[in-house]
Scaffold this motif. Structure first.
Motif, PDB file in Angstrom:
ATOM      1  N   MET A 140       1.010  -1.303  -0.046  1.00 53.23           N
ATOM      2  CA  MET A 140      -0.122   0.002   0.002  1.00 53.23           C
ATOM      3  C   MET A 140       0.852   1.311  -0.105  1.00 53.23           C
ATOM      4  O   MET A 140       1.867   1.139   0.403  1.00 53.23           O
ATOM      5  N   LYS A 141       0.422   2.307  -0.660  1.00 53.74           N
ATOM      6  CA  LYS A 141       1.068   3.479  -0.771  1.00 53.74           C
ATOM      7  C   LYS A 141       0.204   4.676  -0.163  1.00 53.74           C
ATOM      8  O   LYS A 141      -1.081   4.367   0.024  1.00 53.74           O
ATOM      9  N   GLU A 142       0.865   5.817   0.291  1.00 55.71           N
ATOM     10  CA  GLU A 142       0.183   6.792   0.827  1.00 55.71           C
ATOM     11  C   GLU A 142      -1.176   7.338   0.027  1.00 55.71           C
ATOM     12  O   GLU A 142      -1.850   8.040   0.614  1.00 55.71           O
ATOM     13  N   ASP A 143      -0.743   7.119  -1.301  1.00 55.69           N
ATOM     14  CA  ASP A 143      -1.914   7.787  -2.296  1.00 55.69           C
ATOM     15  C   ASP A 143      -3.239   7.107  -1.944  1.00 55.69           C
ATOM     16  O   ASP A 143      -4.411   7.659  -2.081  1.00 55.69           O
ATOM     17  N   PHE A 144      -3.300   5.783  -1.514  1.00 54.94           N
ATOM     18  CA  PHE A 144      -4.482   5.091  -1.333  1.00 54.94           C
ATOM     19  C   PHE A 144      -5.128   5.957   0.089  1.00 54.94           C
ATOM     20  O   PHE A 144      -6.332   6.215   0.139  1.00 54.94           O
ATOM     21  N   LEU A 145      -4.448   6.234   0.897  1.00 56.19           N
ATOM     22  CA  LEU A 145      -4.997   6.846   2.240  1.00 56.19           C
ATOM     23  C   LEU A 145      -5.505   8.386   1.828  1.00 56.19           C
ATOM     24  O   LEU A 145      -6.438   8.647   2.586  1.00 56.19           O
ATOM     25  N   HIS A 146      -4.546   8.940   0.968  1.00 59.67           N
ATOM     26  CA  HIS A 146      -5.081  10.243   0.359  1.00 59.67           C
ATOM     27  C   HIS A 146      -6.469  10.304  -0.022  1.00 59.67           C
ATOM     28  O   HIS A 146      -7.256  10.812   0.023  1.00 59.67           O
ATOM     29  N   TYR A 147      -6.721   9.157  -0.853  1.00 57.56           N
ATOM     30  CA  TYR A 147      -8.041   8.837  -1.561  1.00 57.56           C
ATOM     31  C   TYR A 147      -8.945   8.577  -0.600  1.00 57.56           C
ATOM     32  O   TYR A 147     -10.306   9.070  -0.708  1.00 57.56           O
ATOM     33  N   ILE A 148      -8.757   7.784   0.396  1.00 63.57           N
ATOM     34  CA  ILE A 148      -9.757   7.289   1.369  1.00 63.57           C
ATOM     35  C   ILE A 148     -10.156   8.515   2.204  1.00 63.57           C
ATOM     36  O   ILE A 148     -11.380   8.594   2.485  1.00 63.57           O
ATOM     37  N   TRP A 149      -9.228   9.285   2.747  1.00 62.68           N
ATOM     38  CA  TRP A 149      -9.606  10.542   3.581  1.00 62.68           C
ATOM     39  C   TRP A 149     -10.457  11.533   2.704  1.00 62.68           C
ATOM     40  O   TRP A 149     -11.446  12.066   3.026  1.00 62.68           O
ATOM     41  N   GLN A 150     -10.001  11.716   1.319  1.00 61.69           N
ATOM     42  CA  GLN A 150     -10.526  12.802   0.470  1.00 61.69           C
ATOM     43  C   GLN A 150     -11.970  12.365   0.266  1.00 61.69           C
ATOM     44  O   GLN A 150     -12.809  13.442   0.299  1.00 61.69           O
ATOM     45  N   HIS A 151     -12.205  11.097   0.168  1.00 60.86           N
ATOM     46  CA  HIS A 151     -13.705  10.551  -0.153  1.00 60.86           C
ATOM     47  C   HIS A 151     -14.325  10.118   1.017  1.00 60.86           C
ATOM     48  O   HIS A 151     -15.434   9.587   0.959  1.00 60.86           O
ATOM     49  N   GLN A 152     -13.663  10.217   1.995  1.00 68.46           N
ATOM     50  CA  GLN A 152     -14.306   9.745   3.310  1.00 68.46           C
ATOM     51  C   GLN A 152     -14.672   8.082   3.261  1.00 68.46           C
ATOM     52  O   GLN A 152     -15.766   7.800   3.653  1.00 68.46           O
ATOM     53  N   TYR A 153     -14.095   7.400   2.515  1.00 65.53           N
ATOM     54  CA  TYR A 153     -14.215   5.916   2.179  1.00 65.53           C
ATOM     55  C   TYR A 153     -13.952   4.998   3.446  1.00 65.53           C
ATOM     56  O   TYR A 153     -13.063   4.186   3.309  1.00 65.53           O
ATOM     57  N   PHE A 154     -14.422   5.223   4.574  1.00 66.40           N
ATOM     58  CA  PHE A 154     -13.993   4.391   5.851  1.00 66.40           C
ATOM     59  C   PHE A 154     -15.224   4.443   6.784  1.00 66.40           C
ATOM     60  O   PHE A 154     -15.987   5.495   6.724  1.00 66.40           O
ATOM     61  N   ASP A 155     -15.252   3.668   7.779  1.00 67.04           N
ATOM     62  CA  ASP A 155     -16.198   3.517   8.717  1.00 67.04           C
ATOM     63  C   ASP A 155     -16.199   4.768   9.552  1.00 67.04           C
ATOM     64  O   ASP A 155     -15.057   4.897  10.402  1.00 67.04           O
ATOM     65  N   LYS A 156     -17.153   5.591   9.617  1.00 63.51           N
ATOM     66  CA  LYS A 156     -17.155   6.708  10.669  1.00 63.51           C
ATOM     67  C   LYS A 156     -18.059   6.524  11.925  1.00 63.51           C
ATOM     68  O   LYS A 156     -18.225   7.454  12.594  1.00 63.51           O
ATOM     69  N   SER A 157     -18.752   5.554  11.990  1.00 60.62           N
ATOM     70  CA  SER A 157     -19.316   5.426  13.099  1.00 60.62           C
ATOM     71  C   SER A 157     -18.319   4.933  14.340  1.00 60.62           C
ATOM     72  O   SER A 157     -17.491   4.545  14.313  1.00 60.62           O
ATOM     73  N   ASN A 158     -18.914   5.847  15.364  1.00 59.12           N
ATOM     74  CA  ASN A 158     -18.085   5.848  16.551  1.00 59.12           C
ATOM     75  C   ASN A 158     -16.693   6.170  16.370  1.00 59.12           C
ATOM     76  O   ASN A 158     -15.742   5.337  16.863  1.00 59.12           O
ATOM     77  N   LEU A 159     -16.517   7.001  15.717  1.00 59.57           N
ATOM     78  CA  LEU A 159     -15.094   7.381  15.004  1.00 59.57           C
ATOM     79  C   LEU A 159     -14.386   8.067  16.231  1.00 59.57           C
ATOM     80  O   LEU A 159     -14.834   9.236  16.944  1.00 59.57           O
ATOM     81  N   LEU A 160     -12.863   7.597  16.496  1.00 52.73           N
ATOM     82  CA  LEU A 160     -12.368   8.010  17.700  1.00 52.73           C
ATOM     83  C   LEU A 160     -10.839   8.099  17.315  1.00 52.73           C
ATOM     84  O   LEU A 160     -10.190   7.590  16.654  1.00 52.73           O
ATOM     85  N   THR A 161     -10.231   8.986  18.227  1.00 54.73           N
ATOM     86  CA  THR A 161      -8.834   9.246  18.083  1.00 54.73           C
ATOM     87  C   THR A 161      -8.275   7.896  18.757  1.00 54.73           C
ATOM     88  O   THR A 161      -8.801   7.210  19.645  1.00 54.73           O
ATOM     89  N   VAL A 162      -6.814   7.741  18.610  1.00 52.09           N
ATOM     90  CA  VAL A 162      -6.349   6.582  19.368  1.00 52.09           C
ATOM     91  C   VAL A 162      -6.403   6.899  21.086  1.00 52.09           C
ATOM     92  O   VAL A 162      -6.165   5.711  21.761  1.00 52.09           O
ATOM     93  N   ARG A 163      -6.697   8.071  21.264  1.00 53.56           N
ATOM     94  CA  ARG A 163      -6.777   8.407  22.769  1.00 53.56           C
ATOM     95  C   ARG A 163      -8.078   8.489  23.080  1.00 53.56           C
ATOM     96  O   ARG A 163      -8.479   9.194  24.004  1.00 53.56           O
ATOM     97  N   GLN A 164      -9.012   8.044  22.242  1.00 47.62           N
ATOM     98  CA  GLN A 164     -10.501   7.633  22.562  1.00 47.62           C
ATOM     99  C   GLN A 164     -11.073   8.883  22.908  1.00 47.62           C
ATOM    100  O   GLN A 164     -12.235   9.021  23.448  1.00 47.62           O
ATOM    101  N   GLU A 165     -10.929  10.087  21.693  1.00 48.55           N
ATOM    102  CA  GLU A 165     -11.359  11.176  21.899  1.00 48.55           C
ATOM    103  C   GLU A 165     -12.296  11.032  20.461  1.00 48.55           C
ATOM    104  O   GLU A 165     -11.997  10.818  19.464  1.00 48.55           O
TER     105      GLU A 165
END
Length: 430
Positions: A1-26
């Motif tokens: 995997m390359k960072e361009d995939f994560l750029h794509y995922i973030w730009q289009h918000q193609y990830f599960d946003k339910s109960n979205l938390l930082t690694v410190r549970q914020e």
């Protein structure tokens, strides 16, 4: 995997946003993803994210692993102090801004659908020349056409940018830029570079002064190109050209020109020898009062074809090389060569000037010319034709070349509308 995939995922918000938390549970809410930054600095600028009870405006930085922050030396760069969220595939180490404050981290590893990731990996790793080959039958025709329209304009923009740079170098003189562009393309692919150098060392203003004297045009062009040395001047005509060039080069204080070694003859048919192209360039310039202004005034493809049609001097009708007679009779450029000049010179010039003066009618004129020029057929266009892309005109073939060079060959599927459709469909299906 390359960072361009994560750029794509973030730009289009193609990830599960339910109960979205930082690694410190914020808790995290994304109000604005920001825009992708193609320059130095954080990956996404002008983002807005709510973390906990606080709304933050700033930048988003993306890495495969959080430790890449240090690997890229961001801890030493004050521009990254504006990062409000560090989006990573895997969080392996907390990172700090230059003031020591912790940067909130969002980990995506368990939030991206496995099918979407696998489709991306398949596009990147499959052995096909065109990465999306197995998926193309499911892509709507309108999506393909929209991408071809997009890359065609990108190609014209790129060519226009080159002309704009030359315009800056020539004190905003469109006639000089036109002459240089035409001269370079008389060399076609093999001798484009030496023809370009020749045009820079032999200004159009000088050639235009002698536009009514065929003999002097040839003396200037062949002399500055390095073909009027004693090695070549083996007959009376060439010897007279050499004498004329010596006089004119001294008169205009011409810089040192090119040499024989600068020109490519290898594996060229005689009709494509640079000496023949020089003779054709002289014939083209003969009796032409203006270049750029005439190109703007002409209306249709036949007018442009007529503009570039010219008969070479009697000497070059019987010679491919200086001092070497030929049995065949060469009168001028063929139809395909003229169409190539219109495609690679006139269209970009019209487009560049249209952009400079903000003229949509002139852009339409350039695109209409492309639509009326027959399609190119080569190893690249054949790839797309075999995948059922229609190649009806130069608009299509030019789009194929751009798509191949900028997207398919470097496998920039995430930046391609066709690749985006394939990935988006996979996300919906999952």
């Amino acid at each position: 995997m390359k960072e361009d995939f994560l750029h794509y995922i973030w730009q289009h918000q193609y990830f599960d946003k339910s109960n979205l938390l930082t690694v410190r549970q914020e808790p995290v809410q994304v109000y604005r993803t920001g825009f992708l930054n193609s320059n130095a600095g954080p990956d996404f600028l002008d983002a807005q994210v709510k973390i906990g009870q606080e709304i933050w405006n700033g930048s988003v930085e993306i890495h495969l692993k959080a430790a890449d922050w240090l690997k890229h030396h961001h801890e030493q760069d004050a521009r990254y102090d504006q990062v409000i969220l560090h989006v990573v595939w895997e969080n392996d180490q907390d990172q700090q801004r230059t003031d020591g404050s912790l940067i909130p981290v969002l980990e995506l590893k368990n939030r991206v659908q496995a099918g979407l990731l696998q489709t991306y990996l398949n596009l990147k790793a499959n052995p096909y020349t065109i990465p999306c080959t197995p998926f193309l039958p499911e892509v709507p025709e309108i999506t393909k056409l929209q991408m071809l329209d997009r890359v065609l304009l990108e190609r014209l923009e790129q060519k226009g940018n080159i002309l704009t740079e030359q315009l800056d170098q020539s004190q905003q003189h469109w006639e000089e830029v036109t002459y240089r562009a035409i001269a370079a393309n008389f060399g076609f692919k093999i001798n484009k570079e030496p023809f370009s150098r020749l045009s820079k060392s032999l200004p159009y203003a000088i050639l235009r002064r002698h536009r009514h004297q065929f003999f002097q045009l040839e003396a200037l062009l062949f002399g500055q190109a390095g073909f009027l040395t004693e090695e070549y001047c083996q007959d009376e005509y060439l010897d007279e050209l050499r004498k004329e060039f010596n006089y004119l080069s001294h008169k205009y204080s011409l810089p040192t020109g090119l040499q024989k070694s600068d020109w490519n003859f290898l594996r060229l048919r005689p009709a494509n020898f640079p000496t023949v192209r020089l003779a054709q360039l002289a014939a083209f310039l003969h009796n032409k009062d203006y270049l750029f202004s005439t190109l703007l005034e002409l209306k249709a493809l036949p007018d442009y074809q007529k503009f570039f049609t010219a008969t070479v001097s009697p000497y070059w009708q019987k010679h491919y090389m200086p001092g070497r007679a030929s049995k065949s009779n060469q009168t001028g450029m063929g139809k395909d060569s003229i169409l190539g000049l219109i495609l690679n010179t006139v269209v970009p010039l019209l487009f560049a000037y249209a952009r400079a003066i903000d003229s949509q009618p002139l852009i339409d004129k350039a695109l209409n010319l492309l639509e009326n020029i027959p399609a190119e057929h080569n190893s690249i266009t054949r790839i797309y034709e075999e995948l059922s892309f229609r190649n009806k005109s130069a608009q299509d073939s030019q789009a194929f070349l751009q798509l191949n060079q900028q997207y398919c060959t470097p496998r920039q599927c995430l930046a391609c509308s066709i690749g985006h459709y394939i990935l988006k469909k996979q996300k919906v299906a999952a």
